[in-house]
Write a protein that holds these residues in place. Structure first.
Motif, PDB file in Angstrom:
ATOM      1  N   ALA A  89       0.814  -1.218   0.000  1.00 11.16           N
ATOM      2  CA  ALA A  89       0.000   0.000   0.000  1.00 11.16           C
ATOM      3  C   ALA A  89       0.848   1.269   0.000  1.00 11.16           C
ATOM      4  O   ALA A  89       0.318   2.365  -0.105  1.00 11.16           O
ATOM      5  N   GLY A  90       2.158   1.123   0.151  1.00 15.78           N
ATOM      6  CA  GLY A  90       3.043   2.286   0.160  1.00 15.78           C
ATOM      7  C   GLY A  90       2.867   3.155   1.391  1.00 15.78           C
ATOM      8  O   GLY A  90       3.038   4.366   1.333  1.00 15.78           O
ATOM      9  N   ILE A  91       2.520   2.540   2.508  1.00 22.83           N
ATOM     10  CA  ILE A  91       2.292   3.291   3.747  1.00 22.83           C
ATOM     11  C   ILE A  91       3.627   3.607   4.419  1.00 22.83           C
ATOM     12  O   ILE A  91       4.478   2.731   4.576  1.00 22.83           O
ATOM     13  N   ASP A  92       3.805   4.850   4.795  1.00 31.35           N
ATOM     14  CA  ASP A  92       5.004   5.279   5.520  1.00 31.35           C
ATOM     15  C   ASP A  92       4.726   5.098   7.006  1.00 31.35           C
ATOM     16  O   ASP A  92       4.091   5.930   7.631  1.00 31.35           O
ATOM     17  N   PHE A  93       5.206   3.965   7.565  1.00 28.25           N
ATOM     18  CA  PHE A  93       4.879   3.644   8.953  1.00 28.25           C
ATOM     19  C   PHE A  93       5.418   4.681   9.927  1.00 28.25           C
ATOM     20  O   PHE A  93       4.832   4.919  10.975  1.00 28.25           O
ATOM     21  N   GLU A  94       6.508   5.342   9.588  1.00 28.11           N
ATOM     22  CA  GLU A  94       7.059   6.363  10.484  1.00 28.11           C
ATOM     23  C   GLU A  94       6.125   7.568  10.592  1.00 28.11           C
ATOM     24  O   GLU A  94       6.024   8.190  11.642  1.00 28.11           O
ATOM     25  N   SER A  95       5.408   7.876   9.513  1.00 24.47           N
ATOM     26  CA  SER A  95       4.466   9.001   9.565  1.00 24.47           C
ATOM     27  C   SER A  95       3.277   8.681  10.474  1.00 24.47           C
ATOM     28  O   SER A  95       2.576   9.587  10.925  1.00 24.47           O
ATOM     29  N   LEU A  96       3.064   7.401  10.746  1.00 24.88           N
ATOM     30  CA  LEU A  96       1.994   6.994  11.661  1.00 24.88           C
ATOM     31  C   LEU A  96       2.470   7.005  13.115  1.00 24.88           C
ATOM     32  O   LEU A  96       1.697   6.703  14.014  1.00 24.88           O
ATOM     33  N   GLY A  97       3.742   7.321  13.322  1.00 25.41           N
ATOM     34  CA  GLY A  97       4.270   7.329  14.665  1.00 25.41           C
ATOM     35  C   GLY A  97       4.861   6.001  15.098  1.00 25.41           C
ATOM     36  O   GLY A  97       5.233   5.820  16.255  1.00 25.41           O
ATOM     37  N   ALA A  98       4.943   5.045  14.164  1.00 18.97           N
ATOM     38  CA  ALA A  98       5.512   3.738  14.489  1.00 18.97           C
ATOM     39  C   ALA A  98       7.035   3.787  14.428  1.00 18.97           C
ATOM     40  O   ALA A  98       7.623   4.553  13.659  1.00 18.97           O
ATOM     41  N   ASP A  99       7.652   2.969  15.260  1.00 18.51           N
ATOM     42  CA  ASP A  99       9.107   2.902  15.315  1.00 18.51           C
ATOM     43  C   ASP A  99       9.665   1.825  14.401  1.00 18.51           C
ATOM     44  O   ASP A  99      10.834   1.885  14.010  1.00 18.51           O
ATOM     45  N   ALA A 100       8.856   0.819  14.083  1.00 19.94           N
ATOM     46  CA  ALA A 100       9.316  -0.285  13.241  1.00 19.94           C
ATOM     47  C   ALA A 100       8.109  -0.936  12.581  1.00 19.94           C
ATOM     48  O   ALA A 100       6.972  -0.716  12.978  1.00 19.94           O
ATOM     49  N   CYS A 101       8.393  -1.747  11.579  1.00 21.64           N
ATOM     50  CA  CYS A 101       7.340  -2.482  10.872  1.00 21.64           C
ATOM     51  C   CYS A 101       7.838  -3.881  10.585  1.00 21.64           C
ATOM     52  O   CYS A 101       8.949  -4.052  10.100  1.00 21.64           O
ATOM     53  N   ILE A 102       7.008  -4.862  10.904  1.00 20.35           N
ATOM     54  CA  ILE A 102       7.327  -6.256  10.603  1.00 20.35           C
ATOM     55  C   ILE A 102       6.264  -6.740   9.637  1.00 20.35           C
ATOM     56  O   ILE A 102       5.065  -6.706   9.931  1.00 20.35           O
ATOM     57  N   ALA A 103       6.707  -7.193   8.454  1.00 14.71           N
ATOM     58  CA  ALA A 103       5.761  -7.713   7.477  1.00 14.71           C
ATOM     59  C   ALA A 103       5.370  -9.129   7.876  1.00 14.71           C
ATOM     60  O   ALA A 103       6.228  -9.921   8.283  1.00 14.71           O
ATOM     61  N   LYS A 104       4.077  -9.403   7.816  1.00  9.18           N
ATOM     62  CA  LYS A 104       3.635 -10.768   8.103  1.00  9.18           C
ATOM     63  C   LYS A 104       3.133 -11.393   6.819  1.00  9.18           C
ATOM     64  O   LYS A 104       2.622 -10.704   5.940  1.00  9.18           O
ATOM     65  N   GLY A 105       3.306 -12.686   6.706  1.00 10.24           N
ATOM     66  CA  GLY A 105       2.892 -13.398   5.513  1.00 10.24           C
ATOM     67  C   GLY A 105       1.385 -13.477   5.397  1.00 10.24           C
ATOM     68  O   GLY A 105       0.654 -13.247   6.349  1.00 10.24           O
ATOM     69  N   LYS A 106       0.961 -13.768   4.202  1.00 12.24           N
ATOM     70  CA  LYS A 106      -0.475 -13.844   3.961  1.00 12.24           C
ATOM     71  C   LYS A 106      -0.932 -15.284   3.988  1.00 12.24           C
ATOM     72  O   LYS A 106      -0.230 -16.185   3.819  1.00 12.24           O
TER      73      LYS A 106
END
Length: 106
Positions: A89-106
């Motif tokens: 989705a091209g979401i910038d997780f840092e702009s949401l205030g998140a410190d990190a992002c872990i991708a989970k499988g589908k």
């Protein structure tokens, strides 16, 4: 000493897996399966780490992140997005205030 952790995830399989891993590492874990119950818990619970899925019912994870970002009492909480859609989705997780992002499988 383990951390105080809140896991916000509506998929019961993913929730169970994450909670089991964190508890095995000695952490104290609370859970919420939707954004509204997560925000209710955060009124009286100040976790060290918050894991949050973006696609959750009632109040989506993106809005929950923005609310957390504006709560001074949660400034020291480390926010980790658990999601299978952030990259697509091209979401910038840092702009949401998140410190990190872990991708989970589908």
């Amino acid at each position: 000493m383990g951390k105080q952790i809140l896991v916000i995830e509506d998929n019961p399989v993913v929730l169970k897996l994450v909670v089991e891993i964190l508890k095995k590492k000695g952490h104290s874990v609370r859970t919420a399966q939707d954004g509204l119950s997560a925000l209710n818990q955060l009124e009286e619970y100040l976790p060290d780490i918050i894991f949050i899925d973006l696609l959750i019912p009632k109040i989506d994870g993106e809005m929950v992140c923005r609310i957390i970002q504006n709560k001074v009492e949660l400034d020291s909480s480390y926010v980790v997005i658990l999601s299978g859609i952030v990259q697509e989705a091209g979401i910038d997780f840092e702009s949401l205030g998140a410190d990190a992002c872990i991708a989970k499988g589908k």
